[in-house]
Design a protein around this motif. Structure first.
Motif, mmCIF file in Angstrom:
data_model
loop_
_atom_site.group_PDB
_atom_site.id
_atom_site.type_symbol
_atom_site.label_atom_id
_atom_site.label_comp_id
_atom_site.label_asym_id
_atom_site.label_seq_id
_atom_site.Cartn_x
_atom_site.Cartn_y
_atom_site.Cartn_z
ATOM 1 N N PRO A 110 12.632 -9.549 -3.240
ATOM 2 C CA PRO A 110 14.279 -9.524 -3.351
ATOM 3 C C PRO A 110 14.860 -10.657 -3.622
ATOM 4 C CG PRO A 110 13.530 -9.603 -1.104
ATOM 5 C CD PRO A 110 12.326 -9.551 -1.668
ATOM 6 N N ASP A 111 13.935 -11.712 -4.260
ATOM 7 C CA ASP A 111 14.790 -12.892 -4.693
ATOM 8 C C ASP A 111 14.568 -13.117 -6.122
ATOM 9 O OD1 ASP A 111 15.505 -13.597 -2.024
ATOM 10 O OD2 ASP A 111 13.473 -14.339 -1.608
ATOM 11 N N GLU A 112 14.098 -12.118 -6.665
ATOM 12 C CA GLU A 112 13.692 -12.247 -8.330
ATOM 13 C C GLU A 112 14.123 -10.788 -8.979
ATOM 14 O OE1 GLU A 112 9.189 -11.848 -8.779
ATOM 15 O OE2 GLU A 112 9.758 -13.619 -8.351
ATOM 16 N N ALA A 113 14.467 -10.869 -10.326
ATOM 17 C CA ALA A 113 14.842 -9.775 -10.978
ATOM 18 C C ALA A 113 13.628 -8.941 -10.834
ATOM 19 C CB ALA A 113 15.231 -10.009 -12.331
ATOM 20 N N ARG A 114 12.216 -9.435 -10.978
ATOM 21 C CA ARG A 114 11.302 -8.512 -11.235
ATOM 22 C C ARG A 114 10.928 -7.531 -9.908
ATOM 23 N NH1 ARG A 114 5.509 -10.448 -13.243
ATOM 24 N NH2 ARG A 114 4.126 -8.821 -11.983
ATOM 25 N N GLY A 115 11.249 -8.222 -8.632
ATOM 26 C CA GLY A 115 11.216 -7.478 -7.458
ATOM 27 C C GLY A 115 12.524 -6.366 -7.563
ATOM 28 N N TRP A 116 13.576 -6.793 -7.974
ATOM 29 C CA TRP A 116 14.441 -5.829 -7.915
ATOM 30 C C TRP A 116 14.091 -4.472 -8.802
ATOM 31 C CZ3 TRP A 116 17.804 -5.139 -4.160
ATOM 32 C CH2 TRP A 116 18.228 -6.074 -3.524
ATOM 33 N N LEU A 117 13.628 -5.024 -10.127
ATOM 34 C CA LEU A 117 13.072 -3.802 -10.870
ATOM 35 C C LEU A 117 11.977 -2.941 -10.393
ATOM 36 C CD1 LEU A 117 13.566 -5.824 -14.178
ATOM 37 C CD2 LEU A 117 14.857 -3.815 -13.567
ATOM 38 N N ALA A 118 11.124 -3.653 -9.697
ATOM 39 C CA ALA A 118 10.269 -2.872 -8.893
ATOM 40 C C ALA A 118 10.806 -2.010 -7.862
ATOM 41 C CB ALA A 118 9.233 -3.973 -8.265
ATOM 42 N N GLU A 119 11.729 -2.462 -7.323
ATOM 43 C CA GLU A 119 12.410 -1.398 -6.118
ATOM 44 C C GLU A 119 13.100 -0.305 -6.986
ATOM 45 O OE1 GLU A 119 14.131 -0.961 -2.371
ATOM 46 O OE2 GLU A 119 12.644 -2.518 -2.938
ATOM 47 N N PHE A 120 13.678 -0.454 -8.139
ATOM 48 C CA PHE A 120 14.357 0.550 -9.004
ATOM 49 C C PHE A 120 13.576 1.527 -9.638
ATOM 50 C CE2 PHE A 120 17.815 -3.011 -9.291
ATOM 51 C CZ PHE A 120 18.052 -3.031 -7.852
ATOM 52 N N ALA A 121 12.482 0.948 -10.117
ATOM 53 C CA ALA A 121 11.302 1.882 -10.632
ATOM 54 C C ALA A 121 10.677 2.779 -9.672
ATOM 55 C CB ALA A 121 10.207 0.673 -11.376
ATOM 56 N N THR A 122 10.487 2.096 -8.254
ATOM 57 C CA THR A 122 10.005 2.935 -7.514
ATOM 58 C C THR A 122 10.966 4.174 -7.136
ATOM 59 O OG1 THR A 122 8.706 1.382 -6.551
ATOM 60 C CG2 THR A 122 9.091 2.972 -4.959
ATOM 61 N N ALA A 123 12.235 4.026 -6.710
ATOM 62 C CA ALA A 123 13.123 4.822 -6.554
ATOM 63 C C ALA A 123 13.105 5.842 -7.687
ATOM 64 C CB ALA A 123 14.453 4.244 -6.374
ATOM 65 N N ALA A 124 13.088 5.554 -8.913
ATOM 66 C CA ALA A 124 13.202 6.586 -9.889
ATOM 67 C C ALA A 124 11.927 7.488 -9.955
ATOM 68 C CB ALA A 124 13.247 5.779 -11.326
ATOM 69 N N ALA A 125 10.714 6.712 -9.615
ATOM 70 C CA ALA A 125 9.486 7.452 -9.359
ATOM 71 C C ALA A 125 9.626 8.403 -8.289
ATOM 72 C CB ALA A 125 8.377 6.442 -9.201
ATOM 73 N N MET A 126 10.253 8.192 -7.280
ATOM 74 C CA MET A 126 10.423 9.215 -6.246
ATOM 75 C C MET A 126 11.260 10.247 -6.664
ATOM 76 S SD MET A 126 10.562 6.543 -3.061
ATOM 77 C CE MET A 126 10.139 7.917 -1.741
ATOM 78 N N LEU A 127 12.280 9.724 -7.288
ATOM 79 C CA LEU A 127 13.283 11.127 -7.953
ATOM 80 C C LEU A 127 12.443 12.030 -9.063
ATOM 81 C CD1 LEU A 127 16.121 12.178 -8.365
ATOM 82 C CD2 LEU A 127 16.286 10.843 -10.360
ATOM 83 N N LEU A 128 11.617 11.481 -9.689
ATOM 84 C CA LEU A 128 11.094 12.184 -10.677
ATOM 85 C C LEU A 128 9.748 12.937 -10.230
ATOM 86 C CD1 LEU A 128 10.599 9.480 -13.582
ATOM 87 C CD2 LEU A 128 12.202 11.356 -13.501
ATOM 88 N N GLY A 129 9.473 12.555 -9.134
ATOM 89 C CA GLY A 129 8.360 13.391 -8.391
ATOM 90 C C GLY A 129 8.852 14.399 -7.291
#
Length: 178
Positions: A110-129
């Motif tokens: 949670p201290d870097e953009a890449r970590g936040w994007l990983a979090e948001f990509a995971t949320a998007a993946a959960m929605l798509l599934g």
């Protein structure tokens, strides 16, 4: 905040970030270039501990999320794009906590953009599934490319904001009375 609330917040941020980087028109106006302050405002939906925000660190992920979400209802291209972001960010679940808070799941630092994007990509993946993916929609207002999550019980929300809804109603009224 329970797991479902955390997922909803992460998904709301994913949609907000995608709108910042992908929507050309927002609520009847040409979209402004994303700023660090605009990104901070979106991130505040899920955390009050903000990392240093550098626009370029979020740009590719935000555009990719917008492209993925915009391809719906065709799920396959959306899944391909979200999977690419999951790989790029090396999203991996881990339990974290701050002093005085319970353990909770994160998918990157949670201290870097890449970590936040990983979090948001995971949320998007959960929605798509899930069977809720039709709740992600594009605003029906003219001159608005924003995406939004329909939070109504009967799944009838058509606009990203009251401003877009009002603009559309005023235009329809003027057309009828002209």
């Amino acid at each position: 905040m329970d797991a479902t609330d955390h997922l909803k917040a992460s998904l709301a941020v994913a949609v907000g970030l995608s709108n910042l980087f992908g929507a050309e028109m927002r609520q009847g106006r040409a979209a402004n270039a994303p700023t660090a302050e605009a990104i901070r405002e979106v991130l505040l939906l899920t955390t009050n501990r903000l990392p240093e925000v550098i626009v370029d660190d979020y740009a590719a992920g935000g555009r990719l999320l917008y492209d993925a979400f915009s391809s719906l209802p065709d799920v396959d291209p959306a899944v391909d794009l979200v999977n690419r972001l999951l790989i790029d960010t090396q999203a991996a679940p881990r339990l974290t906590r701050r002093e005085g808070t319970p353990w909770h799941l994160h998918f990157g630092s949670p201290d870097e953009a890449r970590g936040w994007l990983a979090e948001f990509a995971t949320a998007a993946a959960m929605l798509l599934g899930s069977d809720e993916k039709e709740r992600l929609r594009k605003c029906e207002a003219a001159r608005c490319d924003n995406l939004f999550l329909d939070s109504t019980r009967n799944r009838t929300q058509r606009f990203c904001s009251t401003a877009c809804q009002n603009r559309t109603k005023v235009a329809a009224h003027r057309a009828r009375t002209a």
